[in-house]
Design a protein around this motif. Structure first.
Motif, PDB file in Angstrom:
ATOM      1  N   LYS A  59      44.980  38.285  39.094  1.00 46.00           N
ATOM      2  CA  LYS A  59      44.404  37.253  39.873  1.00 46.00           C
ATOM      3  C   LYS A  59      43.413  37.888  40.862  1.00 46.00           C
ATOM      4  O   LYS A  59      43.508  37.634  42.041  1.00 46.00           O
ATOM      5  CB  LYS A  59      45.561  36.360  40.681  1.00 46.00           C
ATOM      6  CG  LYS A  59      46.528  35.815  39.491  1.00 46.00           C
ATOM      7  CD  LYS A  59      47.520  35.047  40.404  1.00 46.00           C
ATOM      8  CE  LYS A  59      48.366  34.121  39.377  1.00 46.00           C
ATOM      9  NZ  LYS A  59      49.412  33.458  40.079  1.00 46.00           N
ATOM     10  N   MET A  60      42.661  38.802  40.399  1.00 43.22           N
ATOM     11  CA  MET A  60      41.670  39.417  41.274  1.00 43.22           C
ATOM     12  C   MET A  60      39.991  39.112  40.759  1.00 43.22           C
ATOM     13  O   MET A  60      40.139  38.487  39.399  1.00 43.22           O
ATOM     14  CB  MET A  60      41.674  40.913  40.965  1.00 43.22           C
ATOM     15  CG  MET A  60      43.055  41.504  41.431  1.00 43.22           C
ATOM     16  SD  MET A  60      42.931  43.632  41.183  1.00 43.22           S
ATOM     17  CE  MET A  60      43.248  43.493  39.599  1.00 43.22           C
ATOM     18  N   SER A  61      39.402  39.398  41.606  1.00 43.48           N
ATOM     19  CA  SER A  61      37.907  39.177  41.223  1.00 43.48           C
ATOM     20  C   SER A  61      37.549  40.497  40.195  1.00 43.48           C
ATOM     21  O   SER A  61      38.246  41.275  40.232  1.00 43.48           O
ATOM     22  CB  SER A  61      36.861  39.211  42.254  1.00 43.48           C
ATOM     23  OG  SER A  61      37.048  40.674  42.964  1.00 43.48           O
ATOM     24  N   LEU A  62      36.395  40.072  39.322  1.00 43.62           N
ATOM     25  CA  LEU A  62      36.108  41.423  38.539  1.00 43.62           C
ATOM     26  C   LEU A  62      35.658  42.559  39.375  1.00 43.62           C
ATOM     27  O   LEU A  62      35.869  43.620  38.980  1.00 43.62           O
ATOM     28  CB  LEU A  62      34.866  40.785  37.974  1.00 43.62           C
ATOM     29  CG  LEU A  62      35.025  39.746  36.574  1.00 43.62           C
ATOM     30  CD1 LEU A  62      33.596  39.420  36.224  1.00 43.62           C
ATOM     31  CD2 LEU A  62      36.058  40.312  35.512  1.00 43.62           C
ATOM     32  N   GLU A  63      35.245  42.256  40.687  1.00 41.37           N
ATOM     33  CA  GLU A  63      34.809  43.601  41.400  1.00 41.37           C
ATOM     34  C   GLU A  63      36.066  44.378  41.822  1.00 41.37           C
ATOM     35  O   GLU A  63      36.234  45.452  41.543  1.00 41.37           O
ATOM     36  CB  GLU A  63      34.066  43.254  42.746  1.00 41.37           C
ATOM     37  CG  GLU A  63      32.896  42.656  42.552  1.00 41.37           C
ATOM     38  CD  GLU A  63      32.067  42.312  43.956  1.00 41.37           C
ATOM     39  OE1 GLU A  63      31.378  42.998  44.577  1.00 41.37           O
ATOM     40  OE2 GLU A  63      32.575  40.917  44.384  1.00 41.37           O
ATOM     41  N   GLU A  64      36.998  43.771  42.054  1.00 39.92           N
ATOM     42  CA  GLU A  64      38.473  44.198  42.523  1.00 39.92           C
ATOM     43  C   GLU A  64      39.037  44.817  41.509  1.00 39.92           C
ATOM     44  O   GLU A  64      39.737  45.973  41.560  1.00 39.92           O
ATOM     45  CB  GLU A  64      39.249  43.226  43.185  1.00 39.92           C
ATOM     46  CG  GLU A  64      38.854  42.561  44.407  1.00 39.92           C
ATOM     47  CD  GLU A  64      39.758  41.528  45.100  1.00 39.92           C
ATOM     48  OE1 GLU A  64      39.846  41.341  46.239  1.00 39.92           O
ATOM     49  OE2 GLU A  64      39.940  40.594  44.155  1.00 39.92           O
TER      50      GLU A  64
ATOM     51  N   GLN B 270      26.378  36.878  42.063  1.00 36.28           N
ATOM     52  CA  GLN B 270      27.761  36.307  42.050  1.00 36.28           C
ATOM     53  C   GLN B 270      28.641  37.419  42.741  1.00 36.28           C
ATOM     54  O   GLN B 270      29.827  36.918  43.014  1.00 36.28           O
ATOM     55  CB  GLN B 270      28.251  35.878  40.746  1.00 36.28           C
ATOM     56  CG  GLN B 270      28.466  37.061  39.737  1.00 36.28           C
ATOM     57  CD  GLN B 270      29.180  36.614  38.471  1.00 36.28           C
ATOM     58  OE1 GLN B 270      30.125  36.038  38.501  1.00 36.28           O
ATOM     59  NE2 GLN B 270      28.593  37.116  37.237  1.00 36.28           N
ATOM     60  N   TYR B 271      28.446  38.562  42.710  1.00 35.38           N
ATOM     61  CA  TYR B 271      29.156  39.837  43.056  1.00 35.38           C
ATOM     62  C   TYR B 271      28.928  39.914  44.736  1.00 35.38           C
ATOM     63  O   TYR B 271      27.785  39.893  45.257  1.00 35.38           O
ATOM     64  CB  TYR B 271      28.966  41.092  42.403  1.00 35.38           C
ATOM     65  CG  TYR B 271      29.267  40.991  40.952  1.00 35.38           C
ATOM     66  CD1 TYR B 271      30.377  40.870  40.620  1.00 35.38           C
ATOM     67  CD2 TYR B 271      28.230  41.175  40.139  1.00 35.38           C
ATOM     68  CE1 TYR B 271      30.684  40.822  39.218  1.00 35.38           C
ATOM     69  CE2 TYR B 271      28.648  41.051  38.578  1.00 35.38           C
ATOM     70  CZ  TYR B 271      29.880  40.893  38.163  1.00 35.38           C
ATOM     71  OH  TYR B 271      30.141  40.887  36.940  1.00 35.38           O
ATOM     72  N   THR B 272      29.972  39.956  45.397  1.00 37.22           N
ATOM     73  CA  THR B 272      30.006  39.937  46.942  1.00 37.22           C
ATOM     74  C   THR B 272      29.035  41.220  47.363  1.00 37.22           C
ATOM     75  O   THR B 272      28.228  40.908  48.457  1.00 37.22           O
ATOM     76  CB  THR B 272      31.460  40.172  47.382  1.00 37.22           C
ATOM     77  OG1 THR B 272      32.094  39.026  47.098  1.00 37.22           O
ATOM     78  CG2 THR B 272      31.360  39.957  49.138  1.00 37.22           C
TER      79      THR B 272
ATOM     80  N   ALA C 281      41.615  41.423  35.460  1.00 40.14           N
ATOM     81  CA  ALA C 281      41.289  40.538  36.717  1.00 40.14           C
ATOM     82  C   ALA C 281      42.116  39.184  36.590  1.00 40.14           C
ATOM     83  O   ALA C 281      42.731  38.654  37.435  1.00 40.14           O
ATOM     84  CB  ALA C 281      40.010  40.103  36.780  1.00 40.14           C
ATOM     85  N   GLU C 282      42.150  38.744  35.364  1.00 39.64           N
ATOM     86  CA  GLU C 282      43.143  37.585  35.072  1.00 39.64           C
ATOM     87  C   GLU C 282      44.553  37.687  35.306  1.00 39.64           C
ATOM     88  O   GLU C 282      45.202  36.925  35.941  1.00 39.64           O
ATOM     89  CB  GLU C 282      42.719  37.043  33.620  1.00 39.64           C
ATOM     90  CG  GLU C 282      41.405  36.554  33.325  1.00 39.64           C
ATOM     91  CD  GLU C 282      41.123  36.295  32.066  1.00 39.64           C
ATOM     92  OE1 GLU C 282      42.100  36.550  31.024  1.00 39.64           O
ATOM     93  OE2 GLU C 282      40.022  35.960  31.557  1.00 39.64           O
TER      94      GLU C 282
ATOM     95  N   ARG D 212      38.231  42.502  32.537  1.00 40.12           N
ATOM     96  CA  ARG D 212      38.442  40.935  32.567  1.00 40.12           C
ATOM     97  C   ARG D 212      39.804  40.792  32.630  1.00 40.12           C
ATOM     98  O   ARG D 212      40.148  39.766  33.421  1.00 40.12           O
ATOM     99  CB  ARG D 212      37.400  40.247  31.676  1.00 40.12           C
ATOM    100  CG  ARG D 212      37.470  39.002  31.802  1.00 40.12           C
ATOM    101  CD  ARG D 212      36.347  38.183  30.668  1.00 40.12           C
ATOM    102  NE  ARG D 212      35.183  38.946  30.706  1.00 40.12           N
ATOM    103  CZ  ARG D 212      34.129  38.360  31.416  1.00 40.12           C
ATOM    104  NH1 ARG D 212      34.319  37.496  32.398  1.00 40.12           N
ATOM    105  NH2 ARG D 212      32.982  38.932  31.612  1.00 40.12           N
TER     106      ARG D 212
END
Length: 482
Positions: free
Chosen positions: A96-101, A192-194, A92-93, A89
């Motif tokens: 500036k990424m998604s949690l997946e990335e 919520q995940y792509t 990601a913050e 987490r």
């Protein structure tokens, strides 16, 4: 299924006797099945199996349950295992990424570090045909070329994917028949995940309403596209052999068929600047640049510039090559291992054992065969008599002639930073490495040199994690820097 996977592994030469194979083991159905398959094949191939589990710190008690399951599974099968907790987490913050990335980046970082620590020659991943289809759809939606549609490779020499010959249903059936336990990740049901949306909505809809063999057909298409992409890359490399002069592409290169020209540019930028994420618009702009007025400069991502010259296009990093910050004469003995700095420059060195991982291509970080270095290595500007070894047979070229071939402006040649051993140039920073010091199969120890004055994202850290080394030929005090 076991026979199917065995034949697939043989076809793609995934493992051989003496390999140390690291498996990414989440405890889910796919990785648990792969773990048991690789355990069964150990006697057939004669390799060693090791496991790593990454706890992303996102699912609380459920994540701890998965971790304990993996540890017990490895203990019962006497397979060495390491658990690594990653603050996904926060990653990601910060990035500036998604949690997946961030999760993918965390796993990549851990796998690479553990492979270096344990000197593993292979990394086994449990991707299967459904993952391949999801990857194709994801890339297609974002915009991609043939390489993106070709998706996941069975093997790239280090990463192996023995399950790319299987669909998810075959894996589930195998676990059921064998009675092997696994854990379920609740986040796999969260749309919520792509990836989950692609799996549950797009791919499931295609299979149920369009063609029940959609996954199989997409896997076949990926194989065809992969072969096509490989062929076109070969054509692009052939153009580079004819028209590339170091970091200069002759005008005739741009007049060839635009498809191999595109592939040639992709290979060229990747090898020269370690760049793989240029967009189609950038390549289109480059293909038309040979028709521009001499002196025009095209600004590309990663501070790369393409300047129209007489007879072709010259490529360089913004601010030039590896230029010193001063026009004065300088000489800086390297500390190996260690760090030296002065004159606005800094160089970091370390030594590590060669564990035959693929050496990355970077402009301001280089890896040299340390066994061949016999004397003190200094960073300096050019001197009369300097030369480079330019081919595998030991052919030499005067540095002056080489810089002329590279079209380095006369007024800048004295500022090129050189790693030298006597009059022999080991590395012209930002340009090329001597052929005599490239890492090969006989290399026992590798010397890494990082030029901190280079591109920032290269200087932060190396792609190879090794645990470092201690033997050194150069150990000057930093006060010796000039």
């Amino acid at each position: 299924m076991e026979q199917k996977v065995l034949e697939y592994m043989k076809k793609h030469h995934m493992v051989e006797a003496g390999d140390r194979v690291l498996i990414g083991l989440s405890g889910g159905a796919d990785s648990a099945a792969l773990f048991h398959i690789l355990r069964e094949y150990q006697q057939v191939y004669g390799y060693e199996l090791l496991a790593v589990h990454v706890n992303h710190g996102l699912r609380g008690e459920e994540a701890l349950r998965d971790q304990e399951f993996v540890m017990e599974l490895c203990r019962s099968c006497q397979v060495p295992c390491e658990v690594v907790e990653m603050p996904v987490r926060q990653m990601a913050e910060k990035g500036k990424m998604s949690l997946e990335e961030a999760g993918r980046e965390a796993r990549r970082e851990v796998f690479q570090r553990l492979a270096g620590k344990w000197k593993c020659s292979k990394l086994a991943l449990a991707h299967h045909k459904n993952d391949q289809a999801e990857t194709m759809l994801h890339h297609l939606a974002r915009g991609t070329g043939l390489a993106g549609l070709a998706g996941l490779l069975p093997s790239d020499g280090f990463r192996i994917r023995p399950f790319l010959c299987l669909e998810r249903e075959e894996i589930d059936h195998y676990l059921q028949v064998k009675g092997y336990a696994h854990v379920e990740d609740s986040s796999n049901r969260d749309d919520q995940y792509t990836r989950n949306r692609i799996r549950h909505e797009l791919l499931a809809g295609m299979t149920q309403r369009v063609n029940e063999k959609a996954v199989e057909h997409m896997a076949m298409t990926a194989r065809i596209l992969r072969q096509t992409d490989s062929y076109l890359e070969d054509q692009g490399q052939e153009l580079l052999r004819r028209y590339q002069k170091q970091n200069f592409l002759e005008e005739a290169f741009f007049q060839e068929n635009p498809v191999p020209v595109y592939y040639g540019l992709r290979v060229f930028l990747s090898s020269l600047f370690a760049v793989r994420d240029m967009s189609a618009s950038h390549y289109e702009a480059l293909q038309g640049w040979a028709g521009m007025q001499v002196g025009k400069v095209l600004q590309l991502p990663h501070k790369i510039c393409a300047r129209r010259e007489y007879g072709g296009v010259l490529f360089y990093r913004q601010g030039g090559y590896g230029y010193a910050q001063t026009k004065e004469s300088f000489c800086m003995p390297l500390q190996i291992p260690g760090t030296v700095s002065g004159g606005g420059m800094q160089f970091r060195c370390r030594i590590f054992k060669n564990f035959f991982q693929q050496i990355p291509q970077k402009t301001y970080t280089k890896w040299l065969d340390y066994d061949k270095i016999k004397n003190t290595v200094v960073m300096r500007n050019r001197q009369p008599g300097d030369y480079l070894v330019v081919n595998a047979s030991g052919g030499k070229k005067k540095l002056k002639d080489y810089l002329i071939d590279c079209k380095v402006p006369r007024e800048k040649r004295g500022q090129i930073i050189l790693a030298a051993q006597g009059q022999e140039i080991l590395w012209a920073v930002g340009l090329r490495l001597s052929e005599a010091y490239k890492v090969g199969p006989d290399t026992r120890e590798v010397l890494e040199i990082v030029y901190e004055g280079g591109v920032e994202d290269e200087a932060e850290h190396s792609d190879i994690d090794t645990g470092g080394g201690s033997r050194g030929k150069n150990t000057p005090d930093s006060s010796q820097n000039q």
